[in-house]
Motif scaffolding. Structure first.
Motif, mmCIF file in Angstrom:
data_model
loop_
_atom_site.group_PDB
_atom_site.id
_atom_site.type_symbol
_atom_site.label_atom_id
_atom_site.label_comp_id
_atom_site.label_asym_id
_atom_site.label_seq_id
_atom_site.Cartn_x
_atom_site.Cartn_y
_atom_site.Cartn_z
ATOM 1 N N MET A 1 33.314 34.467 43.790
ATOM 2 C CA MET A 1 34.750 34.738 43.644
ATOM 3 C C MET A 1 35.023 36.216 43.935
ATOM 4 S SD MET A 1 37.180 34.288 40.249
ATOM 5 C CE MET A 1 36.815 32.553 40.063
ATOM 6 N N LEU A 2 35.939 36.484 44.863
ATOM 7 C CA LEU A 2 36.311 37.848 45.186
ATOM 8 C C LEU A 2 37.047 38.478 44.009
ATOM 9 C CD1 LEU A 2 37.586 37.325 48.849
ATOM 10 C CD2 LEU A 2 35.356 38.221 48.116
ATOM 11 N N ALA A 3 37.047 39.810 43.985
ATOM 12 C CA ALA A 3 37.687 40.513 42.873
ATOM 13 C C ALA A 3 39.170 40.155 42.750
ATOM 14 C CB ALA A 3 37.519 42.015 43.058
ATOM 15 N N ALA A 4 39.884 40.099 43.884
ATOM 16 C CA ALA A 4 41.310 39.774 43.847
ATOM 17 C C ALA A 4 41.547 38.373 43.283
ATOM 18 C CB ALA A 4 41.905 39.891 45.249
ATOM 19 N N GLU A 5 40.680 37.435 43.633
ATOM 20 C CA GLU A 5 40.788 36.074 43.107
ATOM 21 C C GLU A 5 40.496 36.055 41.600
ATOM 22 O OE1 GLU A 5 39.356 33.408 46.957
ATOM 23 O OE2 GLU A 5 37.842 34.277 45.627
ATOM 24 N N TYR A 7 41.000 38.551 39.537
ATOM 25 C CA TYR A 7 42.151 39.135 38.840
ATOM 26 C C TYR A 7 43.242 38.085 38.622
ATOM 27 C CZ TYR A 7 40.165 43.717 40.130
ATOM 28 O OH TYR A 7 39.348 44.800 40.288
ATOM 29 N N ASP A 8 43.528 37.312 39.666
ATOM 30 C CA ASP A 8 44.562 36.282 39.556
ATOM 31 C C ASP A 8 44.175 35.220 38.526
ATOM 32 O OD1 ASP A 8 46.130 37.505 41.466
ATOM 33 O OD2 ASP A 8 45.414 36.262 43.129
ATOM 34 N N ARG A 9 42.883 34.870 38.496
ATOM 35 C CA ARG A 9 42.408 33.880 37.540
ATOM 36 C C ARG A 9 42.517 34.407 36.106
ATOM 37 N NH1 ARG A 9 42.347 28.934 35.821
ATOM 38 N NH2 ARG A 9 40.369 28.242 34.906
ATOM 39 N N ILE A 10 42.199 35.682 35.925
ATOM 40 C CA ILE A 10 42.309 36.290 34.598
ATOM 41 C C ILE A 10 43.753 36.272 34.115
ATOM 42 C CG2 ILE A 10 42.160 38.492 33.351
ATOM 43 C CD1 ILE A 10 39.637 39.096 35.029
ATOM 44 N N ILE A 11 44.677 36.679 34.982
ATOM 45 C CA ILE A 11 46.093 36.692 34.615
ATOM 46 C C ILE A 11 46.574 35.282 34.292
ATOM 47 C CG2 ILE A 11 48.438 37.139 35.450
ATOM 48 C CD1 ILE A 11 46.858 39.636 34.697
ATOM 49 N N HIS A 28 34.445 31.852 32.095
ATOM 50 C CA HIS A 28 35.317 31.230 33.102
ATOM 51 C C HIS A 28 35.050 31.797 34.496
ATOM 52 C CE1 HIS A 28 38.068 28.475 31.107
ATOM 53 N NE2 HIS A 28 38.129 29.296 30.082
ATOM 54 N N CYS A 29 34.904 33.108 34.573
ATOM 55 C CA CYS A 29 34.778 33.772 35.874
ATOM 56 C C CYS A 29 33.330 33.940 36.333
ATOM 57 C CB CYS A 29 35.467 35.150 35.820
ATOM 58 S SG CYS A 29 37.237 35.071 35.473
ATOM 59 N N ARG A 30 32.387 33.617 35.447
ATOM 60 C CA ARG A 30 30.955 33.691 35.772
ATOM 61 C C ARG A 30 30.530 35.082 36.221
ATOM 62 N NH1 ARG A 30 29.978 27.843 38.874
ATOM 63 N NH2 ARG A 30 30.683 26.548 37.125
ATOM 64 N N VAL A 31 30.984 36.066 35.467
ATOM 65 C CA VAL A 31 30.567 37.449 35.670
ATOM 66 C C VAL A 31 30.243 38.032 34.298
ATOM 67 C CG1 VAL A 31 31.894 37.817 37.791
ATOM 68 C CG2 VAL A 31 32.954 38.276 35.566
ATOM 69 N N THR A 32 29.655 39.207 34.272
ATOM 70 C CA THR A 32 29.266 39.824 33.004
ATOM 71 C C THR A 32 30.508 40.275 32.223
ATOM 72 O OG1 THR A 32 29.101 42.055 33.911
ATOM 73 C CG2 THR A 32 27.133 40.644 34.059
ATOM 74 N N GLU A 33 30.302 40.458 30.927
ATOM 75 C CA GLU A 33 31.395 40.945 30.089
ATOM 76 C C GLU A 33 31.796 42.362 30.485
ATOM 77 O OE1 GLU A 33 30.727 40.456 25.924
ATOM 78 O OE2 GLU A 33 30.387 38.287 26.074
#
Length: 253
Positions: A1-5, A7-11, A28-33
């Motif tokens: 998932m790209l950073a921009a995607e 960000y949109d998912r977080i919002i 949800h985003c499968r990245v580190t805390e």
């Protein structure tokens, strides 16, 4: 998932849930805390969300506090009657905690000059009681919340941890029977009031009838933590529920 995607998912997630923790976003985003925390910092700087303790809050959910002087005139007669009934519960030598509600302010105005120790985060209460010779007044200190004329934040919370009181007189934004909670407009006030509940032998809730049925943004505590409710009126169904589910003392004025 790209950073921009991301960000949109977080919002999207924050707006759906109202508030969300870093750990949940990480899953949800499968990245580190740590990545999520950096994302939240950037999104807050962009004005798309607000950081909170351990997570983020939707901008749609952020509600500014109504200024003290405006709240003071709302339901004023009812609040004064509730304050008068609350004063009747105070005894010589009590260690009391008053929050920064306008009802607590009315209590301070009519507080008799008797041997008491009063802890408060309210500028209004502390100022009013400064003329009483027999009352020892202790302020929490902390971050000034100008709209509520109160101290909040980590310093105020840590200050409360050093004390223990006999009675807490507490108000709130909402009393919601279905969820069994009392709640506040914003997280800072809610967190401080959670600390207040934790250091008191008795929790006395001061809530006029306009507060019932309201479920505000930030949870303070469950009704099981409340010992007494003082209100101006309460319908028979609500009273029956409170007695049955929580065995509260209910005093109407």
């Amino acid at each position: 998932m790209l950073a921009a995607e991301r960000y949109d998912r977080i919002i999207e997630l924050v707006n759906i849930k109202g508030s969300i923790r870093v750990s949940e976003l990480s899953e949800h985003c499968r990245v580190t805390e740590e990545t999520i925390r950096r994302d939240l910092d950037r999104l807050e700087q962009a004005g798309r969300l607000r950081r909170s303790h351990g997570g983020a809050v939707s901008m749609k959910e952020v509600q500014p506090e109504i200024p003290y002087r405006i709240r003071e005139t709302s339901q004023a007669l009812e609040k004064k009657r509730i304050a008068e009934a609350a004063l009747a519960l105070i005894e010589d030598g009590d260690r009391i905690l008053l929050d920064a509600s306008t009802t607590a302010g009315y209590m301070a105005v009519n507080m008799p000059d008797m041997p008491l120790t009063i802890l408060t985060n309210s500028i209004q209460v502390a100022t009013e009681l400064s003329t009483r010779e027999k009352i020892e007044v202790i302020s929490t200190g902390g971050q000034l919340a100008a709209r509520s004329l109160s101290f909040v934040g980590p310093l105020a919370e840590r200050s409360l941890e050093t004390y223990h009181v006999d009675k807490l007189f507490l108000s709130c934004k909402g009393v919601h029977l279905e969820s069994g909670t009392i709640s506040e407009t914003n997280e800072l006030q809610a967190r401080l009031k959670q600390k207040m509940v934790g250091i008191a032998d008795q929790v006395i809730l001061l809530a006029d009838s306009s507060k019932f049925g309201i479920r505000a943004f930030a949870r303070v505590t469950g009704l099981e933590a409340v010992h007494t409710i003082i209100t101006d009126q309460i319908c028979s169904e609500e009273q029956s529920f409170l007695y049955g589910a929580y065995h509260l003392k209910i005093k109407t004025v």
